[in-house]
Structure formats: structure tokens, C-alpha cells
Design a protein around this motif. Structure first.
Motif, PDB file in Angstrom:
ATOM      1  N   ASP A   2     -15.547  22.084  88.396  1.00  0.00           N
ATOM      2  CA  ASP A   2     -14.764  21.359  89.386  1.00  0.00           C
ATOM      3  C   ASP A   2     -14.157  22.279  90.435  1.00  0.00           C
ATOM      4  OD1 ASP A   2     -14.748  18.573  88.118  1.00  0.00           O
ATOM      5  OD2 ASP A   2     -14.038  19.811  86.472  1.00  0.00           O
ATOM      6  N   ILE A   3     -13.736  23.468  90.005  1.00  0.00           N
ATOM      7  CA  ILE A   3     -13.167  24.465  90.920  1.00  0.00           C
ATOM      8  C   ILE A   3     -13.867  25.791  90.666  1.00  0.00           C
ATOM      9  CG2 ILE A   3     -11.089  25.745  91.590  1.00  0.00           C
ATOM     10  CD1 ILE A   3      -9.418  23.402  90.816  1.00  0.00           C
ATOM     11  N   SER A  17     -14.517  22.377  94.849  1.00  0.00           N
ATOM     12  CA  SER A  17     -13.483  23.111  95.563  1.00  0.00           C
ATOM     13  C   SER A  17     -13.642  24.604  95.297  1.00  0.00           C
ATOM     14  CB  SER A  17     -12.100  22.647  95.113  1.00  0.00           C
ATOM     15  OG  SER A  17     -11.918  21.281  95.401  1.00  0.00           O
ATOM     16  N   VAL A  18     -13.374  25.405  96.317  1.00  0.00           N
ATOM     17  CA  VAL A  18     -13.598  26.853  96.231  1.00  0.00           C
ATOM     18  C   VAL A  18     -12.303  27.589  96.570  1.00  0.00           C
ATOM     19  CG1 VAL A  18     -14.817  28.822  97.235  1.00  0.00           C
ATOM     20  CG2 VAL A  18     -16.048  26.691  96.756  1.00  0.00           C
ATOM     21  N   LYS A  37     -16.157  28.200 104.810  1.00  0.00           N
ATOM     22  CA  LYS A  37     -15.222  27.292 105.479  1.00  0.00           C
ATOM     23  C   LYS A  37     -14.435  26.475 104.450  1.00  0.00           C
ATOM     24  CE  LYS A  37     -17.898  26.732 109.720  1.00  0.00           C
ATOM     25  NZ  LYS A  37     -18.622  25.763 110.594  1.00  0.00           N
ATOM     26  N   ASN A  38     -13.191  26.178 104.793  1.00  0.00           N
ATOM     27  CA  ASN A  38     -12.318  25.312 103.988  1.00  0.00           C
ATOM     28  C   ASN A  38     -11.997  25.860 102.596  1.00  0.00           C
ATOM     29  OD1 ASN A  38     -12.396  23.368 106.092  1.00  0.00           O
ATOM     30  ND2 ASN A  38     -14.317  22.574 105.275  1.00  0.00           N
ATOM     31  N   SER A  94      -0.722  28.037  91.275  1.00  0.00           N
ATOM     32  CA  SER A  94      -0.228  26.982  92.175  1.00  0.00           C
ATOM     33  C   SER A  94      -1.347  26.443  93.054  1.00  0.00           C
ATOM     34  CB  SER A  94       0.908  27.512  93.052  1.00  0.00           C
ATOM     35  OG  SER A  94       2.032  27.866  92.281  1.00  0.00           O
ATOM     36  N   SER A  95      -2.215  27.344  93.497  1.00  0.00           N
ATOM     37  CA  SER A  95      -3.329  26.926  94.351  1.00  0.00           C
ATOM     38  C   SER A  95      -4.307  26.041  93.573  1.00  0.00           C
ATOM     39  CB  SER A  95      -4.055  28.160  94.897  1.00  0.00           C
ATOM     40  OG  SER A  95      -5.103  27.793  95.764  1.00  0.00           O
ATOM     41  N   ILE A  96      -4.576  26.401  92.322  1.00  0.00           N
ATOM     42  CA  ILE A  96      -5.469  25.586  91.486  1.00  0.00           C
ATOM     43  C   ILE A  96      -4.879  24.197  91.292  1.00  0.00           C
ATOM     44  CG2 ILE A  96      -6.481  25.338  89.183  1.00  0.00           C
ATOM     45  CD1 ILE A  96      -6.554  28.435  89.045  1.00  0.00           C
ATOM     46  N   ILE A  97      -3.579  24.124  90.981  1.00  0.00           N
ATOM     47  CA  ILE A  97      -2.916  22.833  90.764  1.00  0.00           C
ATOM     48  C   ILE A  97      -2.945  21.996  92.039  1.00  0.00           C
ATOM     49  CG2 ILE A  97      -0.694  21.731  90.280  1.00  0.00           C
ATOM     50  CD1 ILE A  97      -0.094  24.082  88.383  1.00  0.00           C
ATOM     51  N   THR A  98      -2.722  22.638  93.190  1.00  0.00           N
ATOM     52  CA  THR A  98      -2.764  21.938  94.472  1.00  0.00           C
ATOM     53  C   THR A  98      -4.135  21.322  94.715  1.00  0.00           C
ATOM     54  OG1 THR A  98      -1.082  23.377  95.441  1.00  0.00           O
ATOM     55  CG2 THR A  98      -2.521  22.192  96.973  1.00  0.00           C
ATOM     56  N   VAL A  99      -5.186  22.092  94.427  1.00  0.00           N
ATOM     57  CA  VAL A  99      -6.555  21.598  94.599  1.00  0.00           C
ATOM     58  C   VAL A  99      -6.811  20.404  93.687  1.00  0.00           C
ATOM     59  CG1 VAL A  99      -8.997  22.154  94.277  1.00  0.00           C
ATOM     60  CG2 VAL A  99      -7.486  23.799  95.403  1.00  0.00           C
ATOM     61  N   LEU A 100      -6.384  20.503  92.438  1.00  0.00           N
ATOM     62  CA  LEU A 100      -6.585  19.398  91.492  1.00  0.00           C
ATOM     63  C   LEU A 100      -5.846  18.147  91.944  1.00  0.00           C
ATOM     64  CD1 LEU A 100      -6.344  21.287  88.069  1.00  0.00           C
ATOM     65  CD2 LEU A 100      -8.374  20.212  89.046  1.00  0.00           C
ATOM     66  N   ASN A 101      -4.619  18.330  92.433  1.00  0.00           N
ATOM     67  CA  ASN A 101      -3.840  17.184  92.905  1.00  0.00           C
ATOM     68  C   ASN A 101      -4.490  16.506  94.104  1.00  0.00           C
ATOM     69  OD1 ASN A 101      -1.536  16.861  91.215  1.00  0.00           O
ATOM     70  ND2 ASN A 101      -0.643  18.712  92.064  1.00  0.00           N
TER      71      ASN A 101
END
Length: 450
Positions: free
Chosen positions: A295-296, A323-324, A344-345, A364-371
């Protein structure tokens, strides 16, 4: 007089404290004989010594007595909190059994709560679902069921179908009365409403079945980029082997961990490079395949070296919408000054896995992506499991048949039969006391002591 059941309610193993549960008519007798408390005040905690049948002190415990009708099971109950030594626990349980108790079966406490009317079957199932939940969204949904949200919806459905049945029976019993088309319109409205609610519940199951309870987060990059060091930093201890020699990780290793309200499977993969070593080459192939399943993607690269454009190009051929996050590792060392042609992105996080610098920002970045990228379960009102869904599909079929019969002006007795079938299925959802084999099978999946 029902059997008095006894079980350890906390996980078996050495711990500071353990809880032993007792339910049945011998509970008050145990308070007298085991703790020398002949007249316990219900729901009060007592500090007392547990004494075995010979009068020997086994342990100093906290014990609470619950009177009949006011306990979880609806029976007299005891909850004994003792020290979490297995010898103490087993001695207490053996002594209670010698005095007339029996070992509880899995789920027997909850089954007794259901049979005594303290909870319905949906609420009973929610207890097991809370225990088994792998993320907090599932806990929230199961907790809603335990509070009676789904049961309330089912009860409302039952009441509406009973009203429809009453209308139709009035047509049959009083054919000489001119009840009129308005009553038929009312029946149609109620039937459509019941169908809509049933369809929404079934749809809730289908939507939830497509939602993941666990997300795959993949660490990928060149050998010696620091993936294994980062893996160890994220899980909190050294599980992956860390070495200066490139290609140390030949296969992938993984570990489940909670990040915020999400359960993730963190995966450390073999480094991506051309290699003549067959075992390492197989590891590289596995790493590329795992990109498609994740997923990530955390692309980890050594910021002291030139950007691995060739490796990134090969990896990105396997990325399809995931997501990357670009992870610039080794920030404790002198960074390479070359520019980075980042995809990109993609989010960019600078870390030093060795010194744990930037790890909190990465999490925090991983959690943000999941949210942002994943729809979780919280938009669903209730938790509908497979058993509920099967019942609801039968209910929807009966309601559809009733609608067709009504629109074709068919025999009202046929409509009544369909409504009765729907009511029977609704009752099976919340209170199937006549289906002993189903109940035995359901509660057998609970843990002992619950």
C-alpha cells in the motif's frame, strides 16, 4: 441449579496480576468458604486471603461479588484478582473445582449472558469482535454493536414489518370494510423503507469486506541503503541483520505494528541490484513483486551517494497507484550534492536510521498517507458480519417477494407468508434460542474466560 463455571479471564502466562472468573449458584458459598466473607456486599471489592479446602492461605487477592441479575452473565458471579503466578492461578482454579465448580467452555460466560437475556446475540458477537479487532476502526464498530446500535436497527425493522403484517391481516379479516388505496400506499412506503435499510446493511458488509484491516508498508532500495537499520528503528529492536556487506538481506522479513489507529505490516526487502548470486537474485525478484502488493512504498536511498536513477526506474515499473515516500537516509554523514529527480507527488523525508533522527517525522508521514489515501471503517454505522449478511439477504428476498405480490394484487396470505419469513430471519439475527447447534458453534470461537 446451574453448574458453577470457573476460568482464567486473563492471558495464561507470568504477569503481575491475573483475573479468575466464577459464575453460578456456588459463588456466594465460595465467598464464605474461600474468603471467610459469609455476607458479601454486592459489587464491593474485598482484600482477602484465598484459603483452600484445608484452610491454607494460597494468595492475598482482591475479590468482588455480583448478585444474580446484576452481573455480566445474569447469574451470581465472582471476579478474583490474584498474583499472576501460574502455580497460584492453577491452585485456586483446582480448589474451586474440587469445591463443586467446573471448567468453563470457550465463550460460556458470554453464552450465559445471552441465554439470561442480558445481551442479544449481536451484542454477544461484538464482544469477540472487540477482542479480535486488528485496528481501532474495527474496535469502534464492534463497540457500537455492543452498545446496541445494530440491534436497535433490527428491532425497528421488526416493528415496521409487524405493522405491515397487521395492515394486510386487516384486509383479510375485514374484507367488507373499504380500507382503500391509502392503506396500500402506506404498506408500499413501509416495505420500501424496510428494503432500503436492509440493502444498506448488506452494502455495509460488502464495503467493509473490501477494506483492509492491515496495510503493507514496504522498505525498498539498493543494498546498504540502510533499510534494515530503518526497519529495526521502526519496530523498536534489532530483528533484521545489519551488515556493512551489501546483499545481507536475501529474502524479506516482516513485522506487524500499530501506527496511530492503523495496523501495518512493515516489510524489509532484499536490496535491488544486478547480482550473479542466485539466492540474492531471487530476493531481488521477490522485492520487485512485493511492490505490486503493498500500500505504501518507502524508497530508502543513501544520501551520501548519487541518486539511484536506474534502480528507481526499475522499481517504478512495478508501482501502480501506491503511495510513495522517498526516504533520504544517512543524514548524519556528508550528503551528496547532486540533484534528485524525485518521482512526482512523492513525500520526501530526511532521516538518519542509525541515530533515529527523523523517525517520528517518517511515522507521521506514513499515518498521513494512510489517512488520506484509504477509506477506513468509521464511515459505517454498524459492524455487519457474515452471519448477519446471510440473514439479511434472506430478509431482502422476502421483502422483494412481498412487494411483487402486493403490486400484482396477489393473495394477501402469500404476502403474510413472506413477511413471516422476514421476521423469522430477523429473530435469528438477535435471539435464535431454538438453534442450539448454531449457538454452540458460534460461542466455541470465543476465548476461554469470556
Amino acid at each position: 441449579m446451574s453448574e458453577t463455571i470457573v476460568a482464567l479471564a486473563t492471558p495464561k502466562g507470568e504477569s503481575a496480576l491475573a483475573t479468575i472468573r466464577v459464575s453460578g449458584d456456588l459463588s456466594k458459598e465460595f465467598m464464605n468458604h474461600c474468603f471467610c466473607i459469609p455476607h458479601p456486599t454486592p459489587r464491593n471489592c474485598y482484600l482477602a486471603h484465598f484459603r483452600d479446602a484445608r484452610g491454607e492461605k494460597i494468595d492475598e487477592v482482591i475479590v468482588a461479588y455480583f448478585e444474580k441479575g446484576k452481573s455480566f452473565t445474569g447469574e451470581e458471579m465472582l471476579e478474583i484478582s490474584c498474583h499472576g503466578n501460574l502455580l497460584i492461578i492453577e491452585t485456586i482454579i483446582r480448589d474451586l473445582i474440587r469445591r463443586g465448580g467446573v471448567n468453563a467452555s470457550p465463550g460460556e460466560f458470554t453464552k450465559r449472558a445471552f441465554l439470561s437475556g442480558k445481551i442479544d446475540l449481536i451484542q454477544a458477537e461484538s464482544i469477540a469482535e472487540i477482542i479480535a479487532a486488528q485496528n481501532f476502526d474495527d474496535v469502534i464498530l464492534a463497540r457500537k454493536n455492543l452498545a446496541g446500535n445494530l440491534s436497535s436497527i433490527i428491532k425497528d425493522l421488526q416493528n415496521k414489518i409487524i405493522r405491515i403484517q397487521a395492515f394486510v391481516e386487516a384486509f383479510i379479516d375485514f374484507p367488507e370494510d373499504d380500507i382503500g388505496s391509502q392503506s396500500y400506499d402506506s404498506i408500499n412506503i413501509l416495505l420500501r423503507d424496510c428494503k432500503k435499510v436492509t440493502e444498506r446493511l448488506i452494502e455495509g458488509f460488502e464495503r467493509r469486506s473490501h477494506l483492509k484491516s492491515k496495510f503493507k508498508v514496504l522498505l525498498i532500495g539498493e543494498p546498504n541503503a540502510g533499510k534494515s537499520t530503518l526497519f529495526n528503528a521502526l519496530i523498536g529492536y534489532d530483528r533484521a541483520i545489519v551488515s556493512e556487506s551489501p546483499g545481507t538481506t536475501r529474502d524479506y522479513i516482516s513485522k506487524d505494528l500499530n501506527l496511530g489507529k492503523f495496523l501495518i505490516e512493515l516489510i524489509d526487502t532484499a536490496g535491488i541490484r544486478d547480482t550473479p548470486v542466485s539466492t540474492e537474485s531471487m530476493g531481488v525478484s521477490n522485492s520487485l513483486n512485493l511492490i505490486r502488493e503493498s500500500d505504501i512504498i518507502l524508497f530508502v536511498f543513501d544520501s551520501t551517494l548519487p541518486y539511484p536513477a536506474e534502480m528507481m526506474s526499475e522499481c517504478y515499473q512495478n508501482v501502480s497507484g501506491q503511495s510513495v515516500i522517498m526516504v533520504k537516509n544517512k543524514q548524519d554523514l556528508k550528503s551528496n550534492v547532486n540533484s534528485y529527480p524525485f518521482p512526482k507527488n512523492s513525500a520526501i523525508i530526511e532521516i538518519s536510521a542509525k541515530n533515529h533522527k527523523g523517525i517520528e517525522e517518517l511515522v507521521s508521514s506514513i499515518i498521513t498517507v494512510l489517512n488520506k489515501s484509504k477509506t477506513t471503517n468509521t464511515d459505517l454505522d454498524v459492524l455487519v458480519n457474515l452471519r448477519h449478511k446471510n440473514c439479511l439477504e434472506h430478509i431482502l428476498l422476502s421483502l422483494n417477494n412481498a412487494c411483487e405480490l402486493l403490486s400484482d394484487s396477489e393473495d394477501d396470505l402469500l404476502i403474510i407468508d413472506e413477511l413471516k419469513s422476514a421476521l423469522l430471519e430477523l429473530n435469528q439475527m438477535v435471539s435464535p434460542t431454538d438453534n442450539e447447534s448454531m449457538l454452540d458453534s458460534l460461542f466455541a470461537n470465543f476465548c476461554i474466560g469470556k
